[in-house]
Design a protein around this motif. Structure first.
Motif, PDB file in Angstrom:
ATOM      1  N   LYS A   1       4.847  10.640 -12.367  1.00  0.00           N
ATOM      2  CA  LYS A   1       5.161  10.357 -10.963  1.00  0.00           C
ATOM      3  C   LYS A   1       4.630   8.991 -10.554  1.00  0.00           C
ATOM      4  CE  LYS A   1       5.490  15.160  -9.622  1.00  0.00           C
ATOM      5  NZ  LYS A   1       5.071  16.259  -8.797  1.00  0.00           N
ATOM      6  N   SER A   2       3.435   8.661 -11.025  1.00  0.00           N
ATOM      7  CA  SER A   2       2.858   7.353 -10.725  1.00  0.00           C
ATOM      8  C   SER A   2       3.730   6.233 -11.298  1.00  0.00           C
ATOM      9  CB  SER A   2       1.435   7.277 -11.299  1.00  0.00           C
ATOM     10  OG  SER A   2       0.905   5.996 -11.122  1.00  0.00           O
ATOM     11  N   GLY A   3       4.212   6.433 -12.527  1.00  0.00           N
ATOM     12  CA  GLY A   3       5.084   5.424 -13.149  1.00  0.00           C
ATOM     13  C   GLY A   3       6.368   5.226 -12.365  1.00  0.00           C
ATOM     14  N   PHE A   4       6.942   6.319 -11.886  1.00  0.00           N
ATOM     15  CA  PHE A   4       8.188   6.201 -11.113  1.00  0.00           C
ATOM     16  C   PHE A   4       7.936   5.522  -9.770  1.00  0.00           C
ATOM     17  CE2 PHE A   4       9.840   9.586 -13.985  1.00  0.00           C
ATOM     18  CZ  PHE A   4      10.949   8.890 -14.432  1.00  0.00           C
ATOM     19  N   TRP A   5       6.784   5.810  -9.134  1.00  0.00           N
ATOM     20  CA  TRP A   5       6.479   5.129  -7.862  1.00  0.00           C
ATOM     21  C   TRP A   5       6.280   3.634  -8.088  1.00  0.00           C
ATOM     22  CZ3 TRP A   5       8.102   6.738  -3.589  1.00  0.00           C
ATOM     23  CH2 TRP A   5       8.135   8.081  -3.266  1.00  0.00           C
ATOM     24  N   GLN A   6       5.715   3.252  -9.237  1.00  0.00           N
ATOM     25  CA  GLN A   6       5.566   1.817  -9.545  1.00  0.00           C
ATOM     26  C   GLN A   6       6.950   1.167  -9.694  1.00  0.00           C
ATOM     27  OE1 GLN A   6       3.019   1.551 -12.987  1.00  0.00           O
ATOM     28  NE2 GLN A   6       1.246   2.370 -11.887  1.00  0.00           N
ATOM     29  N   LEU A   7       7.868   1.863 -10.378  1.00  0.00           N
ATOM     30  CA  LEU A   7       9.227   1.328 -10.518  1.00  0.00           C
ATOM     31  C   LEU A   7       9.919   1.217  -9.150  1.00  0.00           C
ATOM     32  CD1 LEU A   7      10.396   3.301 -13.689  1.00  0.00           C
ATOM     33  CD2 LEU A   7      10.038   0.834 -13.527  1.00  0.00           C
ATOM     34  N   ILE A   8       9.683   2.201  -8.281  1.00  0.00           N
ATOM     35  CA  ILE A   8      10.282   2.160  -6.939  1.00  0.00           C
ATOM     36  C   ILE A   8       9.716   0.981  -6.144  1.00  0.00           C
ATOM     37  CG2 ILE A   8      10.410   3.401  -4.723  1.00  0.00           C
ATOM     38  CD1 ILE A   8      10.582   6.011  -6.406  1.00  0.00           C
ATOM     39  N   ALA A   9       8.415   0.716  -6.287  1.00  0.00           N
ATOM     40  CA  ALA A   9       7.803  -0.429  -5.590  1.00  0.00           C
ATOM     41  C   ALA A   9       8.415  -1.739  -6.074  1.00  0.00           C
ATOM     42  CB  ALA A   9       6.288  -0.423  -5.810  1.00  0.00           C
ATOM     43  N   LEU A  10       8.607  -1.879  -7.388  1.00  0.00           N
ATOM     44  CA  LEU A  10       9.218  -3.105  -7.931  1.00  0.00           C
ATOM     45  C   LEU A  10      10.663  -3.250  -7.447  1.00  0.00           C
ATOM     46  CD1 LEU A  10       7.859  -2.946 -11.601  1.00  0.00           C
ATOM     47  CD2 LEU A  10       7.202  -4.587  -9.831  1.00  0.00           C
ATOM     48  N   ALA A  11      11.390  -2.143  -7.417  1.00  0.00           N
ATOM     49  CA  ALA A  11      12.783  -2.188  -6.952  1.00  0.00           C
ATOM     50  C   ALA A  11      12.847  -2.539  -5.466  1.00  0.00           C
ATOM     51  CB  ALA A  11      13.467  -0.849  -7.208  1.00  0.00           C
ATOM     52  N   GLY A  12      11.908  -2.008  -4.672  1.00  0.00           N
ATOM     53  CA  GLY A  12      11.872  -2.331  -3.242  1.00  0.00           C
ATOM     54  C   GLY A  12      11.573  -3.801  -3.018  1.00  0.00           C
ATOM     55  N   ALA A  13      10.645  -4.364  -3.810  1.00  0.00           N
ATOM     56  CA  ALA A  13      10.320  -5.797  -3.697  1.00  0.00           C
ATOM     57  C   ALA A  13      11.525  -6.648  -4.081  1.00  0.00           C
ATOM     58  CB  ALA A  13       9.118  -6.121  -4.576  1.00  0.00           C
ATOM     59  N   LEU A  14      12.257  -6.227  -5.119  1.00  0.00           N
ATOM     60  CA  LEU A  14      13.434  -6.973  -5.565  1.00  0.00           C
ATOM     61  C   LEU A  14      14.519  -6.978  -4.489  1.00  0.00           C
ATOM     62  CD1 LEU A  14      14.649  -8.480  -8.015  1.00  0.00           C
ATOM     63  CD2 LEU A  14      15.562  -6.304  -8.784  1.00  0.00           C
ATOM     64  N   GLN A  15      14.590  -5.909  -3.711  1.00  0.00           N
ATOM     65  CA  GLN A  15      15.609  -5.797  -2.656  1.00  0.00           C
ATOM     66  C   GLN A  15      15.114  -6.328  -1.312  1.00  0.00           C
ATOM     67  OE1 GLN A  15      17.851  -1.832  -2.782  1.00  0.00           O
ATOM     68  NE2 GLN A  15      15.925  -1.320  -3.791  1.00  0.00           N
ATOM     69  N   ASN A  16      13.878  -6.817  -1.243  1.00  0.00           N
ATOM     70  CA  ASN A  16      13.273  -7.256   0.014  1.00  0.00           C
ATOM     71  C   ASN A  16      13.257  -6.118   1.041  1.00  0.00           C
ATOM     72  OD1 ASN A  16      12.751  -9.910  -0.863  1.00  0.00           O
ATOM     73  ND2 ASN A  16      14.864 -10.490  -0.417  1.00  0.00           N
ATOM     74  N   LYS A  17      12.804  -4.946   0.593  1.00  0.00           N
ATOM     75  CA  LYS A  17      12.692  -3.777   1.470  1.00  0.00           C
ATOM     76  C   LYS A  17      11.216  -3.396   1.571  1.00  0.00           C
ATOM     77  CE  LYS A  17      17.150  -1.507   0.754  1.00  0.00           C
ATOM     78  NZ  LYS A  17      17.767  -0.248   0.271  1.00  0.00           N
ATOM     79  N   PRO A  18      10.518  -3.937   2.579  1.00  0.00           N
ATOM     80  CA  PRO A  18       9.091  -3.640   2.696  1.00  0.00           C
ATOM     81  C   PRO A  18       8.804  -2.159   2.949  1.00  0.00           C
ATOM     82  CG  PRO A  18       9.846  -4.999   4.542  1.00  0.00           C
ATOM     83  CD  PRO A  18      10.982  -4.879   3.594  1.00  0.00           C
ATOM     84  N   ASP A  19       9.721  -1.458   3.605  1.00  0.00           N
ATOM     85  CA  ASP A  19       9.482  -0.032   3.848  1.00  0.00           C
ATOM     86  C   ASP A  19       9.446   0.759   2.550  1.00  0.00           C
ATOM     87  OD1 ASP A  19      12.208  -0.725   3.662  1.00  0.00           O
ATOM     88  OD2 ASP A  19      12.855   1.099   4.678  1.00  0.00           O
ATOM     89  N   VAL A  20      10.304   0.400   1.581  1.00  0.00           N
ATOM     90  CA  VAL A  20      10.306   1.073   0.274  1.00  0.00           C
ATOM     91  C   VAL A  20       9.025   0.744  -0.477  1.00  0.00           C
ATOM     92  CG1 VAL A  20      11.484   1.215  -1.971  1.00  0.00           C
ATOM     93  CG2 VAL A  20      12.830   1.128   0.139  1.00  0.00           C
ATOM     94  N   VAL A  21       8.611  -0.521  -0.419  1.00  0.00           N
ATOM     95  CA  VAL A  21       7.378  -0.942  -1.098  1.00  0.00           C
ATOM     96  C   VAL A  21       6.183  -0.209  -0.491  1.00  0.00           C
ATOM     97  CG1 VAL A  21       5.856  -2.897  -1.575  1.00  0.00           C
ATOM     98  CG2 VAL A  21       8.337  -3.192  -1.715  1.00  0.00           C
ATOM     99  N   ASN A  22       6.118  -0.145   0.836  1.00  0.00           N
ATOM    100  CA  ASN A  22       5.001   0.545   1.503  1.00  0.00           C
ATOM    101  C   ASN A  22       4.995   2.039   1.194  1.00  0.00           C
ATOM    102  OD1 ASN A  22       4.068  -1.843   2.634  1.00  0.00           O
ATOM    103  ND2 ASN A  22       5.274  -1.583   4.511  1.00  0.00           N
ATOM    104  N   GLU A  23       6.179   2.650   1.128  1.00  0.00           N
ATOM    105  CA  GLU A  23       6.260   4.069   0.777  1.00  0.00           C
ATOM    106  C   GLU A  23       5.704   4.301  -0.627  1.00  0.00           C
ATOM    107  OE1 GLU A  23       9.664   7.525  -0.041  1.00  0.00           O
ATOM    108  OE2 GLU A  23      10.260   5.424   0.187  1.00  0.00           O
ATOM    109  N   ALA A  24       6.087   3.452  -1.563  1.00  0.00           N
ATOM    110  CA  ALA A  24       5.616   3.591  -2.945  1.00  0.00           C
ATOM    111  C   ALA A  24       4.108   3.357  -3.023  1.00  0.00           C
ATOM    112  CB  ALA A  24       6.345   2.613  -3.852  1.00  0.00           C
ATOM    113  N   LYS A  25       3.617   2.327  -2.331  1.00  0.00           N
ATOM    114  CA  LYS A  25       2.160   2.057  -2.349  1.00  0.00           C
ATOM    115  C   LYS A  25       1.389   3.218  -1.741  1.00  0.00           C
ATOM    116  CE  LYS A  25       2.227  -2.981  -2.427  1.00  0.00           C
ATOM    117  NZ  LYS A  25       1.944  -4.220  -1.712  1.00  0.00           N
TER     118      LYS A  25
END
Length: 195
Positions: A165-189
């Motif tokens: 689960k931690s690995g998938f949240w890290q991938l979601i954070a990277l994907a959110g940063a790539l899309q310039n979606k701070p809400d996705v990055v904050n959710e993952a963090k």
């Protein structure tokens, strides 16, 4: 012989005149008109209309339904259903072989080939969470943040251990940063810090 000639000539003239008259007669005959077929009108069947929408319907000889009372004793509890664990398919030899092949293609930078290989694995073993992590990695390397996030979220649903689960949240954070979606990055963090 002189008499035969005029006779022959006269016969030929009669034959020719008969043909000409026959042809002329065919051309001057009036055309035959065939009247169109007339079909008799179809009889219309009229359905009887009920007198009102609340008119009682006939019983057709069946006895009327009577209400019945159910026994007041409670039913016994249903037996417990055994828990069925779905196999994720990670132990299928073809899945293992394709995962190894896809990893090699990913390391060599053959992103399209790796994606195709991991797609095959996903079709064979759709419950195998690791394949979604690899598909997310391929999408990140292709700079496709939306696909990377989608694959990571699908894998997150199938993840069993906290490490997965931690690995998938890290991938979601990277994907959110790539899309310039701070809400996705904050959710993952938030999920990464909460673990």
């Amino acid at each position: 012989m002189d008499k035969v000639q005029p006779m022959k000539l006269r016969t030929e003239k009669l034959i020719i005149m008969g043909l000409v008259l026959g042809l002329v007669g065919c051309q001057s005959a009036p055309p035959v008109v065939v009247p169109p077929k007339v079909h008799p009108p179809k009889p219309q069947i009229q359905k009887p209309k009920p007198a009102s929408p609340t008119t009682a319907q006939p019983e057709f000889g069946y006895p009327p339904l009577q209400s019945q009372t159910l026994p007041s004793t409670p039913l016994p509890p249903a037996p417990a259903q055994p828990q069925v664990a779905l196999r994720d398919g990670h132990d299928i030899p073809l899945v293992q072989s394709l995962m190894t092949q896809g990893q090699q293609q990913l390391q060599l930078g053959q992103l399209d080939n790796a994606e195709e290989t991991f797609d095959r694995v996903q079709r064979i073993a759709p419950q195998f969470s690791s394949v979604y992590a690899r598909l997310s990695e391929v999408a990140l390397k292709k700079k496709d943040g939306a696909t990377a996030e989608g694959m990571a979220r699908r894998g997150l649903v199938l993840a069993k251990s906290p490490q997965q689960k931690s690995g998938f949240w890290q991938l979601i954070a990277l994907a959110g940063a790539l899309q310039n979606k701070p809400d996705v990055v904050n959710e993952a963090k938030g999920h990464l810090q909460g673990q």
